[in-house]
Each structure stands twice: as structure tokens, then as C-alpha cells.
Design a protein around this motif. Structure first.
Motif, mmCIF file in Angstrom:
data_model
loop_
_atom_site.group_PDB
_atom_site.id
_atom_site.type_symbol
_atom_site.label_atom_id
_atom_site.label_comp_id
_atom_site.label_asym_id
_atom_site.label_seq_id
_atom_site.Cartn_x
_atom_site.Cartn_y
_atom_site.Cartn_z
ATOM 1 N N LEU A 173 7.635 10.397 1.354
ATOM 2 C CA LEU A 173 7.350 9.022 0.959
ATOM 3 C C LEU A 173 8.587 8.298 0.442
ATOM 4 C CD1 LEU A 173 3.796 9.513 -0.531
ATOM 5 C CD2 LEU A 173 4.422 8.173 1.487
ATOM 6 N N ARG A 174 9.470 9.021 -0.210
ATOM 7 C CA ARG A 174 10.744 8.393 -0.585
ATOM 8 C C ARG A 174 11.497 7.968 0.672
ATOM 9 N NH1 ARG A 174 13.272 12.266 -5.412
ATOM 10 N NH2 ARG A 174 11.977 11.462 -7.120
ATOM 11 N N ALA A 217 10.179 7.272 3.543
ATOM 12 C CA ALA A 217 9.455 6.167 4.171
ATOM 13 C C ALA A 217 9.806 4.839 3.514
ATOM 14 C CB ALA A 217 7.950 6.418 4.086
ATOM 15 N N VAL A 218 9.819 4.838 2.187
ATOM 16 C CA VAL A 218 10.153 3.605 1.456
ATOM 17 C C VAL A 218 11.564 3.140 1.813
ATOM 18 C CG1 VAL A 218 10.582 2.653 -0.839
ATOM 19 C CG2 VAL A 218 8.522 4.017 -0.425
ATOM 20 N N ARG A 219 12.505 4.068 1.890
ATOM 21 C CA ARG A 219 13.877 3.694 2.263
ATOM 22 C C ARG A 219 13.924 3.102 3.663
ATOM 23 N NH1 ARG A 219 15.208 8.659 -0.243
ATOM 24 N NH2 ARG A 219 15.310 9.690 1.788
ATOM 25 N N ARG A 220 13.250 3.732 4.599
ATOM 26 C CA ARG A 220 13.256 3.244 5.982
ATOM 27 C C ARG A 220 12.649 1.846 6.080
ATOM 28 N NH1 ARG A 220 13.378 7.676 10.047
ATOM 29 N NH2 ARG A 220 13.865 9.607 8.933
ATOM 30 N N ILE A 221 11.577 1.624 5.369
ATOM 31 C CA ILE A 221 10.918 0.313 5.403
ATOM 32 C C ILE A 221 11.813 -0.748 4.783
ATOM 33 C CG2 ILE A 221 8.961 -1.017 4.514
ATOM 34 C CD1 ILE A 221 7.344 1.668 4.697
ATOM 35 N N GLY A 257 1.455 -1.787 11.970
ATOM 36 C CA GLY A 257 1.748 -0.596 12.756
ATOM 37 C C GLY A 257 3.161 -0.103 12.549
ATOM 38 N N GLY A 258 4.100 -1.033 12.418
ATOM 39 C CA GLY A 258 5.486 -0.669 12.190
ATOM 40 C C GLY A 258 5.699 0.025 10.856
ATOM 41 N N ILE A 259 4.938 -0.385 9.837
ATOM 42 C CA ILE A 259 5.019 0.271 8.533
ATOM 43 C C ILE A 259 4.603 1.731 8.660
ATOM 44 C CG2 ILE A 259 4.047 0.384 6.208
ATOM 45 C CD1 ILE A 259 5.815 -1.996 6.385
ATOM 46 N N PHE A 260 3.463 1.967 9.300
ATOM 47 C CA PHE A 260 2.977 3.340 9.436
ATOM 48 C C PHE A 260 3.892 4.168 10.335
ATOM 49 C CE2 PHE A 260 -1.116 1.171 8.369
ATOM 50 C CZ PHE A 260 -1.317 1.809 7.154
ATOM 51 N N ALA A 261 4.525 3.536 11.306
ATOM 52 C CA ALA A 261 5.477 4.246 12.166
ATOM 53 C C ALA A 261 6.667 4.735 11.353
ATOM 54 C CB ALA A 261 5.930 3.356 13.308
ATOM 55 N N ARG A 262 7.144 3.927 10.394
ATOM 56 C CA ARG A 262 8.255 4.341 9.538
ATOM 57 C C ARG A 262 7.832 5.544 8.678
ATOM 58 N NH1 ARG A 262 9.981 0.558 12.130
ATOM 59 N NH2 ARG A 262 11.409 -1.095 11.448
ATOM 60 N N VAL A 263 6.600 5.498 8.182
ATOM 61 C CA VAL A 263 6.094 6.616 7.387
ATOM 62 C C VAL A 263 6.031 7.881 8.245
ATOM 63 C CG1 VAL A 263 4.172 7.469 5.990
ATOM 64 C CG2 VAL A 263 4.770 5.039 5.914
ATOM 65 N N TRP A 287 0.835 -1.200 0.000
ATOM 66 C CA TRP A 287 0.000 0.000 0.000
ATOM 67 C C TRP A 287 0.873 1.255 0.000
ATOM 68 C CZ3 TRP A 287 -3.961 0.924 4.569
ATOM 69 C CH2 TRP A 287 -4.609 2.150 4.398
ATOM 70 N N ILE A 288 1.847 1.309 0.880
ATOM 71 C CA ILE A 288 2.716 2.485 0.950
ATOM 72 C C ILE A 288 3.545 2.628 -0.322
ATOM 73 C CG2 ILE A 288 4.618 3.574 2.190
ATOM 74 C CD1 ILE A 288 1.822 3.647 3.580
ATOM 75 N N ASN A 289 3.969 1.520 -0.895
ATOM 76 C CA ASN A 289 4.700 1.594 -2.162
ATOM 77 C C ASN A 289 3.825 2.170 -3.274
ATOM 78 O OD1 ASN A 289 7.165 0.626 -1.245
ATOM 79 N ND2 ASN A 289 6.711 -1.496 -1.748
ATOM 80 N N ARG A 290 2.553 1.763 -3.306
ATOM 81 C CA ARG A 290 1.640 2.313 -4.313
ATOM 82 C C ARG A 290 1.400 3.806 -4.066
ATOM 83 N NH1 ARG A 290 -0.919 -2.738 -3.434
ATOM 84 N NH2 ARG A 290 -2.438 -1.791 -1.999
ATOM 85 N N PHE A 291 1.253 4.181 -2.808
ATOM 86 C CA PHE A 291 1.067 5.589 -2.471
ATOM 87 C C PHE A 291 2.282 6.406 -2.908
ATOM 88 C CE2 PHE A 291 0.681 8.727 1.324
ATOM 89 C CZ PHE A 291 0.041 9.667 0.529
ATOM 90 N N ALA A 292 3.456 5.894 -2.632
ATOM 91 C CA ALA A 292 4.683 6.593 -3.023
ATOM 92 C C ALA A 292 4.767 6.727 -4.549
ATOM 93 C CB ALA A 292 5.902 5.846 -2.483
ATOM 94 N N ALA A 293 4.372 5.686 -5.271
ATOM 95 C CA ALA A 293 4.400 5.741 -6.732
ATOM 96 C C ALA A 293 3.409 6.777 -7.253
ATOM 97 C CB ALA A 293 4.084 4.363 -7.313
ATOM 98 N N GLN A 294 2.250 6.858 -6.633
ATOM 99 C CA GLN A 294 1.262 7.853 -7.042
ATOM 100 C C GLN A 294 1.754 9.262 -6.760
ATOM 101 O OE1 GLN A 294 -2.739 7.167 -5.676
ATOM 102 N NE2 GLN A 294 -2.737 5.039 -6.316
ATOM 103 N N ALA A 295 2.455 9.445 -5.637
ATOM 104 C CA ALA A 295 3.005 10.757 -5.316
ATOM 105 C C ALA A 295 4.029 11.188 -6.362
ATOM 106 C CB ALA A 295 3.637 10.741 -3.928
ATOM 107 N N GLU A 296 4.804 10.234 -6.868
ATOM 108 C CA GLU A 296 5.743 10.540 -7.947
ATOM 109 C C GLU A 296 4.983 10.956 -9.209
ATOM 110 O OE1 GLU A 296 9.024 10.589 -7.772
ATOM 111 O OE2 GLU A 296 9.424 9.519 -5.889
#
Length: 209
Positions: free
Chosen positions: A47-48, A50-54, A63-69, A12-21
Motif C-alpha cells: 500500500l505504501r 501504491a500510494v507512491r505510484r498514484i 480503474g487506473g487507481i486500482f491498477a496502480r494498487v 479510499w486507497i489512502n484511508r486503506f493505506a492509513a488503516q494498514a499502518e
């Protein structure tokens, strides 16, 4: 699928990051009309990060995914960084390996309330809250009716999109858009547009709602 797991959340976060691009120019153009033009950059940067941190330190639960974001946005400049950092941080308070619609609804309601308190913003002020509140309400209603988490997120996505679109007719009462007055009418709030984008990214193509 009835619950949200860590793999779903990561995708989900990867798709969000791609949409932001993809929407970087559009969001930047919106913010140039009602703000200082940095929203697209700040969203993309957050978001870039966030993706790196994940990817560098993969969490074991949603929860850990959203915490990284959250952490990534808190390190991002602009007005939106702290607000999105707070919002994702509260969502990241979700516990457990599998998140139900009720779990997500509770976290999202708390997250949205926290942003409203920090920004002193209400629905109708032409801010990201105009998408956050309808999304939280729709998700809570869907969860109460027994919907799966993806069906509830789909309902939230529709509500967030309608909320974002409603900002076009508004006169801003919070944020930098207040400086341009009537010139902000007819322009969709970029923060609300980003929240709608976030929820639209939750639904995987081909998945039943």
C-alpha cells in the motif's frame, strides 16, 4: 453520491493505506500465529508503494487507481502479493470516469473468481476468500436492488467483516495456516481481516450509506 469517481477512489486507497499502518502490529501478530509473520509487512509495503505510484502518476479514472494498487502488490513479496495484485488488477478493469454499483459488482465478482482459481480456495478454507466472496455477493445483491455504489460498498463491508470473523472457528485448508493445524482455531485469518479493512475504508465518515 451515486457513483464512484477518481477522487473518491484515491481517498479510499489512502484511508486503506492509513488503516494498514495503524493495524500493522495486529496483522503481524495474527500472521505469526497462523503463518510466517510477514503479512502485515507485505500489506503495508504494497500500500505504501501504491500510494507512491498514484501520487507520482495520478490516474484519471477509478480503474487506473486500482491498477496502480495492483502493480504495487505484484512487486511485493510473500504469498499475498500476487493474490492481491491479481484481485486489484481485475477490479482495475473497470472503465469510465464514474463507477456505478453494478459496475463495481461485476468487477469484484470477476476479481474474486480469479483469486479463487489461482489459490484453489473456497469459502471455509480460512483464507482471504472468506471475506472476498461474501463481500462480492453482498455488493451484487445491493447493486441489483438499485443501491448507490457507497450503499453497496457499505453492505460489502459488513459482509466482509462477518466473513473475516467466521475464520476464527475454522481449521485452515489452504495456505501456511494448514501447517499449524488446530493451533489456528480461534485466530482470525489476517488476509480476510485485510479484505474487511479494505471495504471498511470505502465509507467516508459522515457520508450516508
Amino acid at each position: 453520491m451515486t457513483t464512484l469517481n477518481v477522487g473518491d477512489t484515491h481517498a479510499w486507497i489512502n484511508r486503506f493505506a492509513a488503516q494498514a499502518e495503524d493495524q500493522f502490529d495486529a496483522l503481524t501478530d495474527l500472521d505469526r500465529l497462523v503463518g510466517d509473520g510477514d503479512f502485515g509487512m507485505n500489506l503495508r509495503s504494497g500500500l505504501r508503494g501504491a500510494v507512491r505510484r498514484i501520487d507520482l502518476d495520478p490516474p484519471s479514472d477509478p480503474g487506473g487507481i486500482f491498477a496502480r494498487v495492483s502493480d504495487a502488490f505484484l512487486d511485493t513479496g510473500g504469498t499475498s502479493g500476487p493474490l492481491l495484485g491479481l484481485w486489484f488488477g481485475r477490479i482495475g478493469a473497470i472503465t469510465g470516469d464514474s463507477v456505478t454499483a453494478a459496475d463495481f459488482a461485476s468487477a469484484l465478482t470477476a476479481a474474486t473468481s480469479a483469486v479463487q482459481r489461482l489459490g484453489n480456495a473456497q469459502v471455509g478454507h480460512k483464507t482471504m476468500v472468506d471475506a472476498m466472496v461474501p463481500a462480492a455477493d453482498a455488493l451484487s445483491d445491493a447493486a441489483a436492488s438499485g443501491s448507490t455504489v457507497f450503499a453497496a460498498l457499505d453492505a460489502a463491508a459488513g459482509a466482509a467483516q462477518r466473513g473475516a470473523q467466521s475464520t476464527r472457528s475454522m481449521l485452515a485448508r489452504r495456505g501456511r495456516a494448514t501447517y499449524v493445524g488446530e493451533h489456528a482455531r480461534g485466530v482470525e485469518d489476517p488476509g480476510a481481516a485485510a479484505i474487511a479493512m479494505f471495504f471498511s475504508a470505502a465509507q467516508r465518515e459522515g457520508d450516508p450509506a
